[in-house]
Design an enzyme around this catalytic site. Structure first.
Site, mmCIF file in Angstrom:
data_model
loop_
_atom_site.group_PDB
_atom_site.id
_atom_site.type_symbol
_atom_site.label_atom_id
_atom_site.label_comp_id
_atom_site.label_asym_id
_atom_site.label_seq_id
_atom_site.Cartn_x
_atom_site.Cartn_y
_atom_site.Cartn_z
ATOM 1 N N LYS A 197 76.239 9.384 47.108
ATOM 2 C CA LYS A 197 76.275 10.475 46.134
ATOM 3 C C LYS A 197 77.294 11.516 46.559
ATOM 4 O O LYS A 197 77.420 11.817 47.750
ATOM 5 C CB LYS A 197 74.878 11.101 46.009
ATOM 6 C CG LYS A 197 74.736 12.120 44.890
ATOM 7 C CD LYS A 197 73.282 12.490 44.681
ATOM 8 C CE LYS A 197 73.110 13.473 43.536
ATOM 9 N NZ LYS A 197 71.681 13.762 43.248
ATOM 10 N N GLU B 189 66.786 10.557 48.584
ATOM 11 C CA GLU B 189 68.143 11.058 48.823
ATOM 12 C C GLU B 189 68.156 11.884 50.098
ATOM 13 O O GLU B 189 67.288 12.731 50.296
ATOM 14 C CB GLU B 189 68.615 11.956 47.676
ATOM 15 C CG GLU B 189 69.033 11.229 46.439
ATOM 16 C CD GLU B 189 69.644 12.167 45.401
ATOM 17 O OE1 GLU B 189 69.938 13.340 45.733
ATOM 18 O OE2 GLU B 189 69.830 11.730 44.268
#
Length: 219
Positions: A151, A89
């Site tokens: 996200k 991420e």
């Protein structure tokens, strides 16, 4: 409905101890969560703890502000994978995005994606810092960079996921990428609302489990 396989069990506070990572991994196994999301310094430990489990290890890089150099993000991502991370991420460079320097935003993401190959890449937009048009533009850039997930939030800004912003993301990307909703999601009912609008994963803060019994989004 059991949504355990949609849960990314997250612990990213800077004071996280080894004991807390051990507890995090144990609880993830016990509850059959999809994965754990942790800082890169603990990837090797988590991978060892989860070795015989289907639970995935996700590492954040260039976290939590996304303002680090691209080379630094690339190095951290490659090292995290070497240590056992199965997903990466990164936070989008908000300064570049706000400057409308879209070429640099794209390069930042694309370089990380190219460096990690087939490893899943998620890009955190930090929606609380963006208006509708910026969310749309950020999503378009992410698609150009062939990211796997978008996200909503890092958990380190002024707000987390919202249904309104999540719907904007979904309308923009359709099925070209998946969505992780994270931040301010504390129970099963709220989690279900996000899944119903097309979210694939729910980022769930492990610290909430320690504070309130309602914060367990599992049927």
């Amino acid at each position: 409905m059991n949504i355990s396989k949609h849960i990314e069990y997250t612990l990213l506070k800077p004071t996280t101890t080894e004991r807390e990572i051990i507890d995090l991994c144990y609880e993830a196994i016990q509850n059959d969560y999809y994965g754990v999301c942790i800082n890169s310094s603990y990837v090797a430990l988590a991978r060892q703890l989860l070795e015989n489990s289907p639970t995935k290890v996700c590492s954040v890089v260039g976290f939590p502000f996304g303002a680090m150099s691209t080379d630094a993000k690339v190095f951290e991502a490659k090292k995290a994978i070497e240590d056992g991370a199965e997903e990466i991420e990164m936070v989008i460079n908000l300064g570049f995005l706000k400057s409308k320097n879209y070429v640099s935003v794209l390069k930042d993401i694309s370089d990380v994606k190219m460096a990690i190959g087939n490893t899943t890449l998620k890009v955190i937009l930090e929606i609380s810092e963006l208006n509708k048009n910026e969310i749309i533009k950020a999503c378009e850039i992410c698609l150009d960079a062939n990211v796997d997930f978008i996200k909503t939030s890092s958990g380190f800004s002024k707000g987390g996921a919202t249904l309104t912003a999540t719907k904007i993301i979904k309308k923009t990307i359709k099925d070209a990428a998946k969505i992780t909703a994270s931040g301010d999601i504390e129970d099963l009912e709220t989690s279900m609302k996000y899944l119903e609008v097309g979210v694939h994963r729910i980022g769930f803060n492990a610290l909430l489990n320690k504070k309130t019994k309602k914060a367990r989004p599992i049927s």
